[in-house]
Scaffold this active site. Structure first.
Site, PDB file in Angstrom:
ATOM      1  N   PRO A  34      -2.651 -11.879  10.443  1.00  0.00           N
ATOM      2  CA  PRO A  34      -2.957 -11.705  11.868  1.00  0.00           C
ATOM      3  C   PRO A  34      -3.178 -10.233  12.151  1.00  0.00           C
ATOM      4  O   PRO A  34      -2.527  -9.377  11.556  1.00  0.00           O
ATOM      5  CB  PRO A  34      -1.692 -12.205  12.573  1.00  0.00           C
ATOM      6  CG  PRO A  34      -0.625 -12.186  11.542  1.00  0.00           C
ATOM      7  CD  PRO A  34      -1.294 -12.371  10.212  1.00  0.00           C
ATOM      8  N   ASP A  35      -4.107  -9.929  13.039  1.00  0.00           N
ATOM      9  CA  ASP A  35      -4.352  -8.542  13.420  1.00  0.00           C
ATOM     10  C   ASP A  35      -3.475  -8.229  14.631  1.00  0.00           C
ATOM     11  O   ASP A  35      -3.735  -8.684  15.746  1.00  0.00           O
ATOM     12  CB  ASP A  35      -5.845  -8.342  13.737  1.00  0.00           C
ATOM     13  CG  ASP A  35      -6.179  -6.864  13.885  1.00  0.00           C
ATOM     14  OD1 ASP A  35      -5.372  -6.138  14.499  1.00  0.00           O
ATOM     15  OD2 ASP A  35      -7.238  -6.449  13.380  1.00  0.00           O
ATOM     16  N   ILE A  36      -2.417  -7.486  14.374  1.00  0.00           N
ATOM     17  CA  ILE A  36      -1.409  -7.221  15.416  1.00  0.00           C
ATOM     18  C   ILE A  36      -2.023  -6.417  16.561  1.00  0.00           C
ATOM     19  O   ILE A  36      -1.885  -6.770  17.738  1.00  0.00           O
ATOM     20  CB  ILE A  36      -0.195  -6.470  14.810  1.00  0.00           C
ATOM     21  CG1 ILE A  36       0.369  -7.270  13.639  1.00  0.00           C
ATOM     22  CG2 ILE A  36       0.872  -6.206  15.862  1.00  0.00           C
ATOM     23  CD1 ILE A  36       1.305  -6.518  12.728  1.00  0.00           C
ATOM     24  N   ASN A  86       0.858  -1.190   0.000  1.00  0.00           N
ATOM     25  CA  ASN A  86       0.000   0.000   0.000  1.00  0.00           C
ATOM     26  C   ASN A  86       0.893   1.238   0.000  1.00  0.00           C
ATOM     27  O   ASN A  86       2.114   1.136  -0.002  1.00  0.00           O
ATOM     28  CB  ASN A  86      -0.963  -0.028   1.194  1.00  0.00           C
ATOM     29  CG  ASN A  86      -0.215  -0.127   2.500  1.00  0.00           C
ATOM     30  OD1 ASN A  86       0.606   0.727   2.814  1.00  0.00           O
ATOM     31  ND2 ASN A  86      -0.479  -1.191   3.268  1.00  0.00           N
ATOM     32  N   ASP A 128      -3.949  -6.482   4.532  1.00  0.00           N
ATOM     33  CA  ASP A 128      -4.998  -7.316   5.135  1.00  0.00           C
ATOM     34  C   ASP A 128      -4.829  -8.805   4.841  1.00  0.00           C
ATOM     35  O   ASP A 128      -5.262  -9.633   5.616  1.00  0.00           O
ATOM     36  CB  ASP A 128      -6.372  -6.842   4.639  1.00  0.00           C
ATOM     37  CG  ASP A 128      -6.702  -5.471   5.225  1.00  0.00           C
ATOM     38  OD1 ASP A 128      -6.674  -5.347   6.469  1.00  0.00           O
ATOM     39  OD2 ASP A 128      -6.946  -4.522   4.449  1.00  0.00           O
ATOM     40  N   LYS A 180       9.063 -17.334 -10.373  1.00  0.00           N
ATOM     41  CA  LYS A 180       8.172 -16.286 -10.876  1.00  0.00           C
ATOM     42  C   LYS A 180       6.988 -16.912 -11.618  1.00  0.00           C
ATOM     43  O   LYS A 180       7.176 -17.861 -12.394  1.00  0.00           O
ATOM     44  CB  LYS A 180       8.982 -15.400 -11.835  1.00  0.00           C
ATOM     45  CG  LYS A 180       8.224 -14.247 -12.390  1.00  0.00           C
ATOM     46  CD  LYS A 180       9.110 -13.460 -13.351  1.00  0.00           C
ATOM     47  CE  LYS A 180       8.226 -12.544 -14.186  1.00  0.00           C
ATOM     48  NZ  LYS A 180       8.939 -11.980 -15.314  1.00  0.00           N
ATOM     49  N   LYS A 191     -13.971   0.448  15.490  1.00  0.00           N
ATOM     50  CA  LYS A 191     -12.661  -0.212  15.501  1.00  0.00           C
ATOM     51  C   LYS A 191     -12.088  -0.302  16.916  1.00  0.00           C
ATOM     52  O   LYS A 191     -11.499  -1.301  17.309  1.00  0.00           O
ATOM     53  CB  LYS A 191     -11.694   0.557  14.590  1.00  0.00           C
ATOM     54  CG  LYS A 191     -11.015  -0.312  13.563  1.00  0.00           C
ATOM     55  CD  LYS A 191     -10.296   0.484  12.517  1.00  0.00           C
ATOM     56  CE  LYS A 191     -10.797   0.129  11.127  1.00  0.00           C
ATOM     57  NZ  LYS A 191     -10.091   0.806  10.056  1.00  0.00           N
ATOM     58  N   LYS A 250     -11.211  -3.919  18.279  1.00  0.00           N
ATOM     59  CA  LYS A 250      -9.813  -4.313  18.490  1.00  0.00           C
ATOM     60  C   LYS A 250      -9.467  -4.421  19.970  1.00  0.00           C
ATOM     61  O   LYS A 250      -8.511  -5.090  20.325  1.00  0.00           O
ATOM     62  CB  LYS A 250      -8.871  -3.293  17.841  1.00  0.00           C
ATOM     63  CG  LYS A 250      -9.190  -3.013  16.376  1.00  0.00           C
ATOM     64  CD  LYS A 250      -8.156  -3.588  15.462  1.00  0.00           C
ATOM     65  CE  LYS A 250      -8.435  -3.217  14.014  1.00  0.00           C
ATOM     66  NZ  LYS A 250      -7.487  -3.797  13.091  1.00  0.00           N
ATOM     67  N   PHE A 300      -4.385   3.127  15.006  1.00  0.00           N
ATOM     68  CA  PHE A 300      -4.816   4.145  14.051  1.00  0.00           C
ATOM     69  C   PHE A 300      -6.006   3.581  13.287  1.00  0.00           C
ATOM     70  O   PHE A 300      -6.138   2.360  13.160  1.00  0.00           O
ATOM     71  CB  PHE A 300      -3.690   4.489  13.069  1.00  0.00           C
ATOM     72  CG  PHE A 300      -2.833   5.629  13.529  1.00  0.00           C
ATOM     73  CD1 PHE A 300      -1.957   5.475  14.589  1.00  0.00           C
ATOM     74  CD2 PHE A 300      -2.916   6.872  12.907  1.00  0.00           C
ATOM     75  CE1 PHE A 300      -1.174   6.534  15.037  1.00  0.00           C
ATOM     76  CE2 PHE A 300      -2.137   7.938  13.337  1.00  0.00           C
ATOM     77  CZ  PHE A 300      -1.272   7.773  14.401  1.00  0.00           C
TER      78      PHE A 300
END
Ligand code: CTP
Length: 410
Positions: free
Chosen positions: A315-317, A220, A288, A298, A349, A353, A335
């Site tokens: 994994p959601d840290i 990103n 994500d 390749k 969120k 979270k 954030f």
């Protein structure tokens, strides 16, 4: 070694120099140069008296910033110059501080840009007096000095020696190296008294790259600037910062221990390894998904047939640190990067979270990669919209909030 070296203590600091009218004002030019060499951002107000001894051009050339002169300059006041100048710097230094300026400061007179700024400020003020020794010794000046000291004004005392008026006595403006030492001592002592001194804080930053094959990846636009600025601001206040960073073009801020990672899974592992911590701040724009079963070679095009990418959620840290069974840090901050419905999504969120605070930002503009940010601090009890400002200032403001948090919890 974690922590900052003395030589770096001034790096990134913002100083407003108010140049009063004294023959020693010429020393301010050298002072500006020496401060700039140490990485200080110097803004200057040149008083009418100061203008008699140094030119606005020399001050602005050396400081590489605009010089402020008139209270009623239309451009300055359209941006509320005196209020902004009085608030956006870490320290205000008045040098030379004349008897007249000291008297005005002590009485709260606000009749020009310099005195108005000094009355409007909520930041520490330091003065370097200079005048004829009789004026310095006069009961009026000494009484003004006591008033100023009582109110917390810091004083770089004048030196003894030959004075410009031909007399010998106390009243010479301190030499530039002595002024630098006093400024360094101020920042060192304010850092030493910070509740962040010695606290272990982990910051995640930057994007993550998720390999598709050995040459391609999912990523990103995150530049890492906000996370690095937060790591720098915390370290400047004495925290031991571990910066777990995805690939960015930035180098680690001074005194910060950087752990470079590529993927979200590596970032998760390193963040978990950094526990126990007093606080974890997840600033990273974590991808994500990762691609399951990346090939060793390749992927080649196959006559129009599209490759199948089997995506698996990363994994959601933030969530896993917020819900850590045995080592949940006292303060966990995330954030929320949103392009619409910013505050509502951020509130959801925060609950989802399980973190303590969320900084919500609208990333629909050029926030990702840019130098500025507009955030809202959301906690379970309150929401606070911060002014649009640089990522460095957002980092400093967040650091102040974290300091308040640890002060209250001591
Ligand atoms: N975060 C994280 N690990 C992830 C995803 C996000 O630690 N795998 C953290 C981010 O560092 C940030 C917060 O969670 O502090 C919110 O990230 P954001 O990208 O806004 O939200 P997502 O959780 O990815 O949710 P969505 O994409 O649905 O908005």
């Amino acid at each position: 070694m974690k922590g900052r070296l003395l030589a770096d203590i001034l790096k990134g600091k913002k100083l407003l120099l108010i140049i009063g009218g004294g023959i020693a004002a010429y020393k301010c030019l050298d002072l500006i140069r020496r401060l700039k060499e140490r990485g200080v951002n110097v803004q200057a107000i040149l008083t009418k008296g100061g203008e008699q001894f140094v030119t606005p051009l020399s001050v602005s050339s050396l400081s590489e910033n605009k010089v402020y002169q008139e209270l009623f300059s239309l451009t300055d006041e359209a941006e509320m110059g005196h209020i902004r100048l009085s608030r956006e710097n870490d320290l205000i230094l008045v040098a030379p501080a004349t008897a007249d300026l000291m008297a005005k400061m002590a009485s709260g007179i606000a009749d020009n840009l310099a005195t108005t700024t000094l009355l409007a400020t909520d930041k520490p003020v330091m003065i370097a007096p200079t005048m004829n020794s009789q004026m310095w010794g006069h009961a009026a000046t000494q009484s003004n000095l006591s008033v100023l000291k009582e109110r917390g004004t810091l004083v770089i005392p004048p030196a003894d020696g030959d004075l410009a008026c031909g007399e010998v006595g106390t009243g010479r403006l301190a030499e530039v190296p002595d002024m630098i030492k006093e400024i360094e001592a101020f920042f060192l002592s304010s850092r030493a008294s910070s509740p962040l001194m010695g606290k272990n804080i982990t910051v995640t930053a930057g994007p993550t790259h998720e390999a598709i094959d050995p040459v391609r990846y999912i990523a990103n636009h995150s530049s890492g600037k906000q996370g690095y600025a937060i790591a720098a601001a915390l370290s400047a206040r004495g925290a031991n910062v571990t910066l777990i960073s995805g690939p960015t073009a930035l180098s680690a801020p001074d005194g910060v221990e950087k752990v470079a990672v590529i993927s979200a899974r590596d970032m998760m592992d390193e963040t978990a390894k950094s526990l126990p911590a007093d606080a974890v701040i997840c600033v990273a724009a974590v991808a994500d998904w990762y691609v399951d079963g990346t090939p060793d070679q390749k992927i080649k095009k196959q006559n129009g047939a599209l490759p199948e990418l089997n995506l698996i959620e990363n994994p959601d840290i933030l969530k896993s640190i917020s819900n850590h069974e045995s080592q949940r840090p006292p303060l966990v901050i995330g954030f929320a990067a949103e392009t619409e419905n910013v505050i509502n999504y951020a509130k959801t969120k925060l609950a989802k979270k399980g973190c303590d605070w969320i900084l919500a930002n609208d990333i629909s503009g050029d926030v990702m990669g840019g130098d500025d940010n507009q955030v809202h601090l959301i906690t379970a009890e309150a929401e606070d919209t911060w002014p649009h400002s640089s990522k460095i200032d957002v980092a400093k403001k967040l650091t102040e909030h974290i300091e308040e948090y640890f002060k209250d919890s001591e």
